[in-house]
Motif scaffolding. Sequence first.
Motif, mmCIF file in Angstrom:
data_model
loop_
_atom_site.group_PDB
_atom_site.id
_atom_site.type_symbol
_atom_site.label_atom_id
_atom_site.label_comp_id
_atom_site.label_asym_id
_atom_site.label_seq_id
_atom_site.Cartn_x
_atom_site.Cartn_y
_atom_site.Cartn_z
ATOM 1 N N GLY A 170 -5.433 37.009 -109.751
ATOM 2 C CA GLY A 170 -6.696 37.183 -109.063
ATOM 3 C C GLY A 170 -6.819 38.604 -108.533
ATOM 4 O O GLY A 170 -5.832 39.187 -108.064
ATOM 5 N N VAL A 171 -8.021 39.159 -108.618
ATOM 6 C CA VAL A 171 -8.282 40.522 -108.146
ATOM 7 C C VAL A 171 -9.439 40.477 -107.156
ATOM 8 O O VAL A 171 -10.479 39.873 -107.441
ATOM 9 N N ASP A 172 -9.261 41.112 -106.011
ATOM 10 C CA ASP A 172 -10.345 41.163 -105.027
ATOM 11 C C ASP A 172 -10.232 42.444 -104.218
ATOM 12 O O ASP A 172 -9.113 42.911 -103.933
ATOM 13 N N GLY A 173 -11.375 42.981 -103.818
ATOM 14 C CA GLY A 173 -11.401 44.221 -103.062
ATOM 15 C C GLY A 173 -11.247 44.069 -101.571
ATOM 16 O O GLY A 173 -11.159 45.064 -100.851
ATOM 17 N N SER A 174 -11.205 42.834 -101.085
ATOM 18 C CA SER A 174 -11.110 42.587 -99.645
ATOM 19 C C SER A 174 -9.675 42.246 -99.248
ATOM 20 O O SER A 174 -9.077 41.319 -99.791
ATOM 21 N N LYS A 175 -9.139 42.965 -98.272
ATOM 22 C CA LYS A 175 -7.794 42.662 -97.773
ATOM 23 C C LYS A 175 -7.758 41.283 -97.119
ATOM 24 O O LYS A 175 -6.777 40.546 -97.262
ATOM 25 N N ASN A 176 -8.818 40.927 -96.396
ATOM 26 C CA ASN A 176 -8.860 39.611 -95.764
ATOM 27 C C ASN A 176 -8.812 38.499 -96.798
ATOM 28 O O ASN A 176 -8.132 37.478 -96.612
ATOM 29 N N MET A 177 -9.558 38.678 -97.891
ATOM 30 C CA MET A 177 -9.550 37.675 -98.955
ATOM 31 C C MET A 177 -8.180 37.582 -99.616
ATOM 32 O O MET A 177 -7.690 36.481 -99.906
ATOM 33 N N ILE A 178 -7.563 38.723 -99.849
ATOM 34 C CA ILE A 178 -6.252 38.724 -100.495
ATOM 35 C C ILE A 178 -5.209 38.043 -99.614
ATOM 36 O O ILE A 178 -4.359 37.278 -100.103
ATOM 37 N N MET A 179 -5.266 38.273 -98.313
ATOM 38 C CA MET A 179 -4.331 37.607 -97.399
ATOM 39 C C MET A 179 -4.516 36.097 -97.443
ATOM 40 O O MET A 179 -3.543 35.338 -97.492
ATOM 41 N N ARG A 180 -5.759 35.640 -97.464
ATOM 42 C CA ARG A 180 -6.037 34.206 -97.536
ATOM 43 C C ARG A 180 -5.592 33.650 -98.900
ATOM 44 O O ARG A 180 -5.041 32.552 -98.980
ATOM 45 N N ALA A 181 -5.811 34.428 -99.955
ATOM 46 C CA ALA A 181 -5.416 33.999 -101.296
ATOM 47 C C ALA A 181 -3.900 33.861 -101.407
ATOM 48 O O ALA A 181 -3.396 32.899 -102.009
ATOM 49 N N GLU A 182 -3.170 34.789 -100.835
ATOM 50 C CA GLU A 182 -1.703 34.725 -100.883
ATOM 51 C C GLU A 182 -1.190 33.469 -100.188
ATOM 52 O O GLU A 182 -0.230 32.832 -100.650
ATOM 53 N N GLN A 183 -1.834 33.092 -99.092
ATOM 54 C CA GLN A 183 -1.470 31.847 -98.409
ATOM 55 C C GLN A 183 -1.746 30.640 -99.303
ATOM 56 O O GLN A 183 -0.926 29.725 -99.409
ATOM 57 N N ASN A 184 -2.898 30.648 -99.971
ATOM 58 C CA ASN A 184 -3.277 29.518 -100.821
ATOM 59 C C ASN A 184 -2.391 29.371 -102.056
ATOM 60 O O ASN A 184 -2.258 28.267 -102.594
ATOM 61 N N LEU A 185 -1.800 30.477 -102.493
ATOM 62 C CA LEU A 185 -0.991 30.441 -103.721
ATOM 63 C C LEU A 185 0.508 30.385 -103.454
ATOM 64 O O LEU A 185 1.303 30.418 -104.395
ATOM 65 N N SER A 186 0.894 30.290 -102.204
ATOM 66 C CA SER A 186 2.315 30.414 -101.844
ATOM 67 C C SER A 186 3.204 29.355 -102.484
ATOM 68 O O SER A 186 4.398 29.584 -102.696
#
Length: 251
Positions: free
Chosen positions: A71-87
Amino acid sequence: MEFKGSAAYEDELFFQNYMKRRHRKDSPNEIIEKPALLKMIGDVSGKDVLDLGCGDASMRRELLQAASYLGVDGSKNMIMRAEQNLSDLENSEVIHSSLESFPFPVENYHLIFSQLALHYLEDFRQICENIYNSLRFGGKFVFSVQHPVITSAFKSSGTKRPDWIVDDYFQIGVRAEPWIGEKVVKYHRTVEEYFMILRNSGFHINELCEATPDRRNFSSEEEYERRNRIPLFLLFSCEKPVCEYNMSIRG
């Protein structure tokens, strides 16, 4: 202040309000757009998948049979949430990058998809060329955008409306729209413009969809009737033709 691209999600209040709105009951993203997108994507078993503008990467849960997910996204907030969801998921990764600056690897993916992100990009032609080059021959590009009848008018209230304005349709270009208490920049294109850019980029267009609402997905008859009045989403399913590869061999 006007926000471009993913910049609005770096505002903490906007981000929190967006996440509540995005995952609320009867969200049109969940009950209209996502079912149509998943139908177009189809079986992903054993495929390498790229998600452009992945947000919180919640789509990975819908595509668990894929061999790999990026997944690619320009928002740091989104990436932090994504990393939690994919852990807890294997072969799943996210990268913080704008879509414009992402270094698309050549002929790497079986499927590239994007969910309601590409109407925030000014240069749709360039992103299509990058995606085409990054797909394997026979690979699919599936994406959704806000429907052009929604993005067309320069006038927008940003609130729940009893009626919609469809105006300025053939004036392709930037729109600044009030949304969740802020102004965000989008780019309006006609259906014809989307189609021509995709075709000129080399894609074979397999399917076009306007995500007709399905009554079974709605808990409210009133909301179902309201969503039947105007299309909110436009989706395309495209393919990088295998014949190009065969022709290069014969040549």
